[in-house]
Motif scaffolding. Structure first.
Motif, mmCIF file in Angstrom:
data_model
loop_
_atom_site.group_PDB
_atom_site.id
_atom_site.type_symbol
_atom_site.label_atom_id
_atom_site.label_comp_id
_atom_site.label_asym_id
_atom_site.label_seq_id
_atom_site.Cartn_x
_atom_site.Cartn_y
_atom_site.Cartn_z
ATOM 1 N N PHE A 189 21.270 -2.742 18.952
ATOM 2 C CA PHE A 189 20.406 -2.793 17.755
ATOM 3 C C PHE A 189 21.261 -2.480 16.407
ATOM 4 C CE2 PHE A 189 18.120 0.970 15.157
ATOM 5 C CZ PHE A 189 17.655 0.138 14.066
ATOM 6 N N LEU A 190 22.456 -1.828 16.666
ATOM 7 C CA LEU A 190 23.222 -1.272 15.516
ATOM 8 C C LEU A 190 23.965 -2.715 15.159
ATOM 9 C CD1 LEU A 190 23.918 2.261 16.463
ATOM 10 C CD2 LEU A 190 22.674 1.419 14.700
ATOM 11 N N VAL A 196 4.585 4.825 20.637
ATOM 12 C CA VAL A 196 5.635 3.868 20.216
ATOM 13 C C VAL A 196 5.377 2.532 20.569
ATOM 14 C CG1 VAL A 196 8.319 3.101 20.876
ATOM 15 C CG2 VAL A 196 7.288 5.673 20.849
ATOM 16 N N ALA A 197 4.614 1.925 21.775
ATOM 17 C CA ALA A 197 4.624 0.753 21.982
ATOM 18 C C ALA A 197 3.512 0.326 21.107
ATOM 19 C CB ALA A 197 3.874 0.331 23.393
ATOM 20 N N LEU A 198 2.330 0.890 20.476
ATOM 21 C CA LEU A 198 1.515 0.543 19.756
ATOM 22 C C LEU A 198 2.035 0.365 18.171
ATOM 23 C CD1 LEU A 198 -1.624 0.080 19.501
ATOM 24 C CD2 LEU A 198 -1.952 2.270 18.846
ATOM 25 N N ALA A 199 3.044 1.194 17.690
ATOM 26 C CA ALA A 199 3.697 1.053 16.584
ATOM 27 C C ALA A 199 4.519 -0.337 16.422
ATOM 28 C CB ALA A 199 4.764 2.070 16.275
ATOM 29 N N ALA A 200 4.928 -0.725 17.918
ATOM 30 C CA ALA A 200 5.633 -1.989 17.690
ATOM 31 C C ALA A 200 4.319 -3.165 17.534
ATOM 32 C CB ALA A 200 6.223 -2.401 18.870
ATOM 33 N N VAL A 201 3.262 -2.944 17.920
ATOM 34 C CA VAL A 201 2.198 -3.933 18.005
ATOM 35 C C VAL A 201 1.693 -3.947 16.481
ATOM 36 C CG1 VAL A 201 -0.133 -4.372 18.467
ATOM 37 C CG2 VAL A 201 1.298 -3.611 20.240
ATOM 38 N N GLY A 202 1.820 -2.911 16.028
ATOM 39 C CA GLY A 202 1.230 -2.879 14.295
ATOM 40 C C GLY A 202 2.258 -3.527 13.557
ATOM 41 N N MET A 203 3.661 -3.252 13.939
ATOM 42 C CA MET A 203 4.555 -3.890 13.107
ATOM 43 C C MET A 203 4.461 -5.560 13.268
ATOM 44 S SD MET A 203 8.737 -3.279 13.314
ATOM 45 C CE MET A 203 8.829 -1.647 13.128
ATOM 46 N N LEU A 204 3.802 -5.957 14.382
ATOM 47 C CA LEU A 204 4.032 -7.603 14.662
ATOM 48 C C LEU A 204 2.708 -7.925 14.342
ATOM 49 C CD1 LEU A 204 6.308 -7.309 17.917
ATOM 50 C CD2 LEU A 204 6.891 -8.646 15.840
ATOM 51 N N SER A 205 1.676 -7.158 14.038
ATOM 52 C CA SER A 205 0.431 -7.536 13.825
ATOM 53 C C SER A 205 0.196 -8.656 13.122
ATOM 54 C CB SER A 205 -0.618 -6.582 13.508
ATOM 55 O OG SER A 205 -0.316 -5.898 12.613
ATOM 56 N N THR A 206 0.919 -8.871 11.788
ATOM 57 C CA THR A 206 0.794 -9.681 10.729
ATOM 58 C C THR A 206 1.748 -10.890 10.982
ATOM 59 O OG1 THR A 206 2.177 -8.553 9.335
ATOM 60 C CG2 THR A 206 -0.194 -8.110 9.122
ATOM 61 N N LEU A 207 2.314 -10.878 12.336
ATOM 62 C CA LEU A 207 3.483 -11.816 12.458
ATOM 63 C C LEU A 207 3.033 -13.415 12.061
ATOM 64 C CD1 LEU A 207 6.145 -12.353 13.866
ATOM 65 C CD2 LEU A 207 4.887 -12.824 16.093
ATOM 66 N N GLY A 208 1.719 -13.662 12.239
ATOM 67 C CA GLY A 208 1.440 -14.929 11.891
ATOM 68 C C GLY A 208 1.963 -15.632 10.565
ATOM 69 N N ILE A 209 1.608 -14.674 9.540
ATOM 70 C CA ILE A 209 2.151 -14.595 7.948
ATOM 71 C C ILE A 209 3.544 -14.450 7.950
ATOM 72 C CG2 ILE A 209 1.146 -12.692 7.249
ATOM 73 C CD1 ILE A 209 0.435 -14.419 4.666
ATOM 74 N N THR A 210 4.199 -13.363 8.555
ATOM 75 C CA THR A 210 5.397 -12.973 8.444
ATOM 76 C C THR A 210 6.209 -14.063 8.973
ATOM 77 O OG1 THR A 210 5.316 -11.693 10.197
ATOM 78 C CG2 THR A 210 5.605 -10.549 8.010
ATOM 79 N N ILE A 254 14.594 -7.518 14.099
ATOM 80 C CA ILE A 254 15.495 -6.490 14.861
ATOM 81 C C ILE A 254 14.676 -5.036 15.140
ATOM 82 C CG2 ILE A 254 17.510 -5.064 14.751
ATOM 83 C CD1 ILE A 254 18.525 -7.278 12.749
ATOM 84 N N GLY A 255 13.855 -4.674 13.868
ATOM 85 C CA GLY A 255 12.986 -3.484 13.920
ATOM 86 C C GLY A 255 12.066 -3.676 15.264
ATOM 87 N N SER A 256 11.416 -4.764 15.178
ATOM 88 C CA SER A 256 10.263 -4.835 16.223
ATOM 89 C C SER A 256 10.868 -4.864 17.637
ATOM 90 C CB SER A 256 9.416 -6.203 16.025
ATOM 91 O OG SER A 256 10.167 -7.380 15.751
ATOM 92 N N ALA A 257 12.144 -5.577 17.695
ATOM 93 C CA ALA A 257 12.703 -5.705 19.126
ATOM 94 C C ALA A 257 12.979 -4.355 19.529
ATOM 95 C CB ALA A 257 14.025 -6.364 18.691
ATOM 96 N N GLY A 296 12.856 -4.377 6.740
ATOM 97 C CA GLY A 296 12.700 -5.731 5.916
ATOM 98 C C GLY A 296 13.198 -5.509 4.596
ATOM 99 N N THR A 297 12.776 -4.476 3.889
ATOM 100 C CA THR A 297 13.366 -4.615 2.512
ATOM 101 C C THR A 297 14.743 -3.905 2.590
ATOM 102 O OG1 THR A 297 10.961 -3.786 2.087
ATOM 103 C CG2 THR A 297 12.736 -3.417 0.352
ATOM 104 N N SER A 298 15.118 -2.977 3.325
ATOM 105 C CA SER A 298 16.265 -2.587 3.155
ATOM 106 C C SER A 298 17.494 -3.735 3.502
ATOM 107 C CB SER A 298 16.664 -1.539 4.271
ATOM 108 O OG SER A 298 17.615 -1.615 5.320
ATOM 109 N N SER A 299 17.143 -4.583 4.519
ATOM 110 C CA SER A 299 18.038 -5.955 4.552
ATOM 111 C C SER A 299 18.109 -6.802 3.364
ATOM 112 C CB SER A 299 17.309 -6.829 5.638
ATOM 113 O OG SER A 299 17.372 -6.435 6.990
ATOM 114 N N GLU A 300 16.969 -6.961 2.739
ATOM 115 C CA GLU A 300 16.939 -7.495 1.235
ATOM 116 C C GLU A 300 18.034 -6.973 0.238
ATOM 117 O OE1 GLU A 300 13.271 -8.407 -0.224
ATOM 118 O OE2 GLU A 300 14.154 -8.664 -2.189
#
Lengths: 698, 698
Positions: B625-626, B415-429, B478-481, B352-356
């Protein structure tokens, strides 16, 4: 080994033919003093660029030769099992082959360009007489390039193979060719587009003076660019594909025997070795005969001229097929191999034709694109990018089908042989391609020498014909690059297996074939990095063009500002300074992308291992292929949409839609002539680096 | 199974919180009659679109439900071994789960949009008082969307799992969510950009009237577009990622036990099952608490506001990590799993920061891009495409590293769990993301209602803050996808192995695990076709936007021509007609890309087999992705380069560089808001189609 004599004979015939054509070109009227003076400026600029480029490359080549000698031939890391190394160790065979490949590629580019910068003025002169004599000179110049490439390529491979008798060593020759090709394409591409974009942005867009107007200081640089980019660069690119496909086929001959399901007697192996060389030799004769089929009777129209070029190509193709059928039968090989060559040739033609359909304004795609110019530059860009992406479908499907077919008939050997088939008539296909820039140059010279408008009209007609053949040629270059790269990747996996098997034997452990299973995270990581490299490479080269063009824009603006009377036509522009700007820009900007291409596979192989490297290659081939097609076709379509409007559609020259189309064309320039074509080389180069450096990663 | 109660409780809390916020928003001052009238027009347009879209989708969903019931649940082709089918056959479980997923996704989009079209006018009203109260309303509206998505998602998965107790069946829920997401993203994306591009091309470029000017007939459609595209579309997209990542983790739990190297007692399996659901539940509480950390004291400047949003996100992230650490310990699981969640969260933030960094004009990339506007639109386009391609490097490397790390610690489960982690705070992001369009709308309403300029200034400030968070959000999406799609691909291979093993057992033959070896020509063909699909999909969606925008341009031109006094401001535009044009365009144009995405994996799987299908998935993930990153970042950078110039750089508004930058922005519109984001869904959808339809291909 009589076949090797035949191959060398074919190569020599090609070179003799090139000399005869050269003499014929040089005998032709060089034109008035004014025309000759302009020609000399282009010659000097081109040669200055080439000599600077080659001096810079010499440093790289010498460094790489030493690296190869130390790490591969002398095997200081002791990575190659003794059973494989044999008596190789101690003799820098790969390094020598590499040097030969680099010199061969440089020589082919040098010859093609030397002739092109002499044929351009002569084409202008002939264009004063008529369309056909002009086409003849330009086409002969292209033919010199075409037959030189195949002649030098075939002689080089044959001699290196003859001396070292080792399929692994000739990979070094391919690597040498690749190194030069990469820098030639990237450097030439940056040069030509910096000059072109720079000239257009100030001249056409800001000041509203016509293209190639002598008042524009970037005019000569623009003409030089056609030669260093589209002639020398394209030649080096296809030289690499040509030798790469033959090398991969030879390397895969042993696997081919297995795939063909025979109990492979030794001579059968040998014949599979020989077949690609034989087809290449036949292709040379067929191409030369094909050039004679290009008949240009006076009074022919454009449609007939195009048809005449096609007759030459198709004729050569048919001759190759006849020769292949006879060869396969006489060598006692499976007749399936003949069908593979057919597939290769046909696939090349379909991909080329599909490029033409997407980029020629005879067809609806480009006409629709021209229509989007009615609503301004933004819709032109959106439309062109969409068109480019859409145009990837046919080439991708054709490659997939050809791959499936060839693989089904003869395994990976079949894929390599299909590439050889596709490239067998390169002598003539390259000729139809390399004549375009000569015609383009001739038009520029006519403009600068203030010749009557009908001369420019004739050269424009030739140039437009050249654009059509160039579109076909670009599709063809990409298609052959993909098949070649896939074959080299397969050869890489064979080499890895061979080394691993020998090691396992030495160490008394069980041998396991390498697997590029996507469930293996290493392969997957390699694939992601590989898919990324073409995007990065395209970004770097596009930004390089942007920077170099900006420098050119500032220089052109400066000259118009500081040279009194330049815009009014009473003072001369400082062409040499503009040539210098482009040369410096290209030299500086080609280093980073070049190093990236060579370093990426070595770094991934060394850090993530041979499986990841396989993933890297496939990832780069898949995404590089699609990006290359997209960029080439979007660029071609923008160019021709502009030409379509200039021919009178949607308000014609000077209208709002025309300005919008010029924006598209300017964006398309680095797409189709820098980044897009450079991706072809990237994917082949990375594959051949993997092949040559394979022992290091195990 | 108490954990399932907890999950449902968390979901219910989220929905209750959404209701409370909604009440609070609705209680706020709806504004003057004029503001309310404009608001009603936007509401009606948005609802008209959504109801037409959902009616069209209902046909698709019903058709697909029947297909799933017949071919998967009833297994009429008898593809599923009895040992696996168990008592599944006869009950259309997958079909029911599919329907539930589709309804859940549609509901989340509906809720988010219903609130957004009510919060927009209220934000305008609050903006008359001050920056912070306006932010509060807009952010609350975004929060309703965010917590609804996670609440519905978690409740849906939990209930479906509870009823059917089968990891394979919940894949159907993900497929349902994907189907809706795809059409919502594509349809909404086409709608919003047709309106935006259409409004800008005629209004800003041809007539020189300001953005959101009430005289422009496409203004209301443009505002409607923000809601249907950026709110409903984005919500459906992330709903899909959210449920997809949890589903993949559950499906991979059995493999995870192996990868963690334990002798897996059954409860350990169960706990691996439970972990993703638990993390999701913790994430909901953490997100809600996080929203309270977003404090907006009066008098704060923009930097502080941004910091305040970040505090909420980081706070929520830290709470999730604390909760995860406790959960992992209490469940008796390997503590490695905690580190995987850390990796997922951190990777999401870096991407996200890199996109910014690439798209905000606070940094040099976008500033340099603005500078290229000095030399006209062509260099802006070249520069932006180069920037977009270059910006793929960081996300690609981060994904590769995260994948390596997660895989190393816990295999594909990791790998799947990393995606869950990335999306865990989705409510606020998602809340920080979904508030942007509300602020954007509020500005449009202020303009149309002729409110004093300081109102517009405040909403512009909020909008600009929204652009920054949107850029971060896009990178994050994109990253989470990608991680989700990779995990789904891994789940697909597990399902294939399970079925094949059962079949082998039935038939008494040896079971061989499926291999996606790139040396297998089927896998390679699949990979090529897979790499192609994103290019084709992007081409189709871009061309769709082009056509729909062209229709809008013609309509807007017609109104200015045929309605006397419109340009002078003495007559009203026919907004409804423009809304209709966009709706029709979107409905017509979303069908082909939508069908392509669902059909491609089924066709490849059925014709070329399950290995080729694996290749297809990986190829599409890598190139999609790219391409998605490139399009999103190029689009964002063009948008902000234009804003930078509007803020006064390079001559400011109305200068030549500004016109050039507007061209870039217009090209960027379909890039960043239609094609780019739709690619996220494409790659997830194809993976989940493969997972659900796996039995058919064996």
């Amino acid at each position: 080994m009589e076949i090797l004599y035949l191959a060398i004979a074919a190569g020599v015939v090609a070179l003799v033919f090139a000399v005869l054509l050269t003499v014929q070109i040089l005998k032709s009227d060089p034109g008035s003093e004014e025309v000759q003076a302009i020609g000399r400026a282009i010659q000097e600029g081109s040669m200055a660029f080439l000599s600077r480029e080659y001096r810079l490359l010499a440093i790289f080549v010498v460094g790489m030769t030493i690296i190869l000698a130390v790490f591969i031939d002398l095997d200081v890391l002791d990575k190659v099992p003794d059973t494989i190394a044999g008596d190789n160790e101690g003799v820098p065979k790969t390094a020598i082959a590499y040097l030969a490949g680099a010199i061969g590629s440089a020589l082919a580019g040098f010859i093609g360009m030397t002739i092109a910068v002499r044929a351009n003025t002569r084409t202008t002169v002939q264009a004063q007489r008529g369309l056909n004599s002009a086409l003849r000179i330009a086409f002969n110049s292209g033919t010199v390039m075409g037959v030189s490439v195949v002649g030098i390529g075939l002689i080089g491979i044959t001699v290196v193979y003859w001396i070292f008798k080792d399929a692994n060593i000739i990979a070094g020759f391919g690597f040498g060719a690749s190194s030069i090709a990469l820098f030639a394409r990237v450097g030439g591409g940056i040069y030509t587009k910096a000059a072109d974009v720079g000239a257009d942005l100030v001249g056409k867009i800001e000041l509203g003076i016509p293209e190639d107007d002598p008042r524009n200081p970037a005019t000569v640089a623009d003409n030089v660019g056609d030669n260093v980019g589209d002639v020398a660069g394209m030649g080096a690119d296809l030289f690499e594909s040509y030798v790469g496909s033959i090398i991969a086929t030879i390397a895969l001959a042993a696997v081919g025997a297995g795939a063909l399901g025979v109990d492979a007697p030794i001579e059968f192996h040998d014949n599979l070795f020989i077949l690609p060389i034989l087809i290449a030799a036949i292709g040379i004769f067929a191409s030369i005969i094909g050039t004679f089929m290009v008949r240009t009777g006076e009074g022919a129209n454009m449609g007939r001229l195009l048809w005449s070029l096609r007759t030459g190509i198709f004729g050569a193709g048919i001759l190759v097929l006849i020769g292949t059928a006879i060869s396969v039968t006489m060598l006692g090989l499976d007749f399936k191999l003949f069908w593979i060559v057919v597939v290769g040739l046909v696939a090349g033609q379909i991909i080329g034709t599909s490029s033409e359909v997407f980029t020629s304004y005879e067809y609806r795609f480009t006409r629709n694109l021209a229509e989007t110019a009615e609503t301004g530059p933004a819709t032109v860009i959106i439309g062109g990018l969409g068109l480019g992406m859409l145009s990837t479908v046919v080439p991708a499907i054709v490659v997939v089908v050809a791959m499936w077919f060839a693989n089904d008939l003869a395994g990976t050997y079949g894929v390599a042989l299909a590439a050889v088939g596709m490239l067998s008539t390169l002598g003539i296909t390259l000729a139809t391609d390399a004549y375009g820039p000569v015609a383009d140059n001739a038009g520029g010279i006519a403009e600068q020498a203030h010749l009557p408008p009908e001369v420019r009209e004739r050269t424009d007609a030739l140039d437009s014909l050249g654009n059509t053949t160039a579109a076909t040629g670009k599709g063809f270059a990409i298609g052959s690059a993909v098949l070649t790269a896939l074959a080299l990747m397969a050869a890489y996996s064979v080499v890895v297996d061979n080394i691993n098997e020998a090691k396992a034997l030495e160490e008394g452990v069980a041998f396991v074939k390498i697997s590029f299973d996507l469930s293996n995270v290493d392969v997957l990581m390699g694939l992601f990095v590989g898919s990324l490299t073409p995007f990065l490479f395209a970004a770097l080269t596009m930004q390089a063009v942007g920077r170099a063009a900006m420098a050119m824009v500032n220089e052109v603006r400066r000259q118009f500002r500081e040279i009194p009377g330049l815009l009014e036509g009473t003072a001369d522009a400082d062409y040499a300074r503009a040539v210098d700007i482009s040369t410096n820009g290209a030299m500086k900007e080609m280093v980073v992308p070049g190093i990236l291409a060579v370093a990426a596979p070595i770094i991934v192989g060394a850090i993530l291992g041979p499986e990841a490297l396989g993933g890297l290659l496939i990832g780069s081939i898949a995404s590089g292929f699609l990006l290359a097609v997209m960029m080439a076709n979007a660029g071609g379509a923008w160019d021709n949409a502009k030409k379509y409007i200039e021919a009178g559609a949607h308000g014609g020259k000077g209208s709002e839609p025309h300005s919008a189309a010029v924006v598209g064309d300017t964006v398309g320039d680095p797409f189709k002539d820098t980044s897009g074509p450079a991706l072809n080389i990237l994917i082949k180069l990375m594959s051949i680096v993997a092949l040559v450096f394979a022992p290091i990663f195990l």
